[in-house]
Design an enzyme around this catalytic site. Structure first.
Site, mmCIF file in Angstrom:
data_model
loop_
_atom_site.group_PDB
_atom_site.id
_atom_site.type_symbol
_atom_site.label_atom_id
_atom_site.label_comp_id
_atom_site.label_asym_id
_atom_site.label_seq_id
_atom_site.Cartn_x
_atom_site.Cartn_y
_atom_site.Cartn_z
ATOM 1 N N ASP A 53 -19.489 -10.253 43.739
ATOM 2 C CA ASP A 53 -18.556 -9.225 42.941
ATOM 3 C C ASP A 53 -17.243 -9.310 43.662
ATOM 4 O O ASP A 53 -17.169 -8.808 44.806
ATOM 5 C CB ASP A 53 -19.231 -7.832 43.319
ATOM 6 C CG ASP A 53 -18.625 -6.560 42.572
ATOM 7 O OD1 ASP A 53 -17.573 -6.757 42.215
ATOM 8 O OD2 ASP A 53 -19.116 -5.607 42.190
ATOM 9 N N TYR A 111 -22.887 -0.216 54.215
ATOM 10 C CA TYR A 111 -22.948 -0.444 52.852
ATOM 11 C C TYR A 111 -21.784 -1.198 52.304
ATOM 12 O O TYR A 111 -20.620 -0.576 52.201
ATOM 13 C CB TYR A 111 -23.048 0.832 52.146
ATOM 14 C CG TYR A 111 -23.176 0.657 50.610
ATOM 15 C CD1 TYR A 111 -24.480 0.106 50.086
ATOM 16 C CD2 TYR A 111 -22.231 0.892 49.823
ATOM 17 C CE1 TYR A 111 -24.495 -0.066 48.572
ATOM 18 C CE2 TYR A 111 -22.260 0.625 48.310
ATOM 19 C CZ TYR A 111 -23.460 0.339 47.795
ATOM 20 O OH TYR A 111 -23.315 0.030 46.458
ATOM 21 N N LYS A 138 -24.631 -3.146 46.678
ATOM 22 C CA LYS A 138 -26.116 -3.818 46.501
ATOM 23 C C LYS A 138 -26.178 -5.390 46.229
ATOM 24 O O LYS A 138 -25.169 -6.007 45.959
ATOM 25 C CB LYS A 138 -26.743 -3.053 45.351
ATOM 26 C CG LYS A 138 -28.304 -3.130 45.519
ATOM 27 C CD LYS A 138 -28.831 -1.877 46.398
ATOM 28 C CE LYS A 138 -30.353 -2.244 46.590
ATOM 29 N NZ LYS A 138 -30.687 -1.221 47.547
HETATM 30 P P1 13P Z 1 -22.233 -3.056 42.647
HETATM 31 O O1 13P Z 1 -23.267 -3.520 43.677
HETATM 32 O O2 13P Z 1 -22.844 -3.764 41.334
HETATM 33 O O3 13P Z 1 -21.030 -3.329 42.981
HETATM 34 O O4 13P Z 1 -22.518 -1.321 42.419
HETATM 35 C C1 13P Z 1 -22.170 -0.628 43.541
HETATM 36 C C2 13P Z 1 -22.729 0.874 43.322
HETATM 37 O O5 13P Z 1 -22.677 1.527 44.039
HETATM 38 C C3 13P Z 1 -22.917 1.276 41.931
HETATM 39 O O6 13P Z 1 -23.372 2.583 41.885
HETATM 40 MG MG MG Z 2 -19.309 -3.630 42.083
HETATM 41 MG MG MG Z 3 -23.142 -5.538 40.956
#
Ligand code: 13P
Ligand code: MG
Ligand code: MG
Ligand code: 13P
Length: 372
Positions: free
Chosen positions: A13, A234, A237
């Protein structure tokens, strides 16, 4: 010895519009230009740039084997170029998954996720690539198990002589950084005992036990990169990608797709801290929405020929037969959402990507009264 082909799916990402939804077309263009250069330099043979929600997916074929520094560097530089565009456009989370400034030989541990298979190409080599957004590698455990070990999913396990010999699973314990190999069907119950704990034990690779492909050659591979552990905090994800080879003594594409016709629950969704149904989608719906979800899986089907990806790929979930699963996923999303901050919608405390708990504990320190 036949020259081997490697299929590498490397994703990150590097920024998205609007919020955590989709990759911007200019970022996709920058990635294409970068990989085109890599083809002309002879680093890779062919590529396809895909996206899964806000994740940029570099699908590359080459002759250099897995974990190749040149291929990984190409992916890294491509993500950096995408990040530059994302920064110019003030996209959300520009460079989110590039956790270090300097590349050091391999993208593993640096933020991006990767799934790679080196293979002796069969006379016809169909592959499926599944790309998930707003969830974690363990989300693959259930469908991969069903494809390769559940006779109620894959008819070939019962009626195809090669598949009937079963499959070998490589499972990683991503907390203790170790792995184990388990054979199905005879060790199926042991396998399930581990992979049911999908936040810790993840299927990394699957091998055939027949002689349809060399014994040491994976027929499936899943990215198991765990961003939260890499960064110690964090940073998004670890949305996973997985490759599955099909047909001729391996599960047929139909059996591979069958495993996704039911919306099982996965963890991730909003702030990486909630359980929700996985919704399989075609390109048209390849983006998250409600509560940053529900978590999605997008799939592309290719044939590989002489280390190239035969295009255009098939949009695997763009089919009316998946409508009931999507509808059910939307209904389940409704049901789960009504729990608000309560488990099992919200993840258990130690699995949440976001938490206010340490601050709250500090704030209320000394106010807890003993009740023993
Ligand atoms: P991503 O990992 O897809 O960037 O999403 C992060 C998130 O916190 C969505 O609520
Ligand atoms: Mg994202
Ligand atoms: Mg993502
Ligand atoms: P193959 O044995 O040719 O792979 O065909 C199996 C199949 O796809 C049936 O659905």
């Amino acid at each position: 010895m036949a020259e081997k082909t490697t299929l590498s799916a490397i994703k990150a990402d590097v920024g998205s519009i609007a919020g955590h939804q989709v990759v911007h077309p200019d970022v996709i263009e920058a990635a294409r230009a970068s990989l085109k250069e890599a083809v002309s330099l002879g680093v890779i043979e062919d590529f396809y740039v895909a996206t899964a929600g806000d994740d940029l997916q570099l699908l590359m074929t080459h002759r250099r084997g897995v974990d190749n520094p040149k291929v990984h560097e190409t992916a890294w530089l491509t993500f950096q170029r995408g990040t530059e565009v994302a920064k110019e456009l003030h996209l959300y989370g520009a460079g989110q998954d590039l956790l270090v400034d300097a590349f050091s030989g391999n993208v593993r541990g640096l933020g991006p996720g990767s799934a790679e298979i080196e293979m002796v190409e069969r006379p016809s080599e169909p592959v499926a690539i599944f790309m998930m957004d707003k969830t974690e590698p363990g989300a693959f455990n259930l469908p991969i198990f069903r494809i390769f070990a559940d006779p109620f999913n894959s008819a070939g396990l019962v009626i195809d002589t090669a598949m009937h010999m079963g499959f070998r699973f490589e499972v990683w314990d991503i907390e203790e950084h170790r792995r184990i190999f388990l054979n199905c069907p005879e060790q199926m119950y042991d396998l399930l005992a581990f992979i049911g704990t999908k936040g810790r034990f993840v299927i990394k690779r699957v091998y055939a036990r027949s002689n349809k492909v060399p014994k040491d050659e994976p027929i499936a591979c899943i990215s198991t990169d765990k961003l939260s552990q890499i960064a110690g905090k964090y940073v998004g994800k670890d949305d996973p990608v997985g490759i599955v080879r099909a047909q001729s003594g391996l599960p047929g594409m139909g059996e591979i797709l069958e495993a996704w016709a039911w919306p099982f629950l996965v963890s991730g969704w909003n702030r990486g801290s909630h359980n929700g149904p996985l919704m399989v989608v075609g390109q048209k719906d390849n983006r998250t929405a409600r509560f940053d979800g529900p978590p999605r899986c997008f799939g592309l089907g290719f044939q590989i020929a002489n280390a190239t990806l035969v295009k255009p790929p098939v949009d695997l979930f763009d089919d009316p037969s998946f409508e009931p699963a999507r509808r059910q996923a939307a209904e389940l999303a409704d049901y789960m959402r009504r729990h608000g901050p309560f488990e099992p919608h919200r993840l258990p405390m130690d699995e949440m990507e976001y938490t206010t708990m340490p601050e709250l504990m500090e704030k209320h320190k000394g106010k807890w009264e003993d009740v023993r």
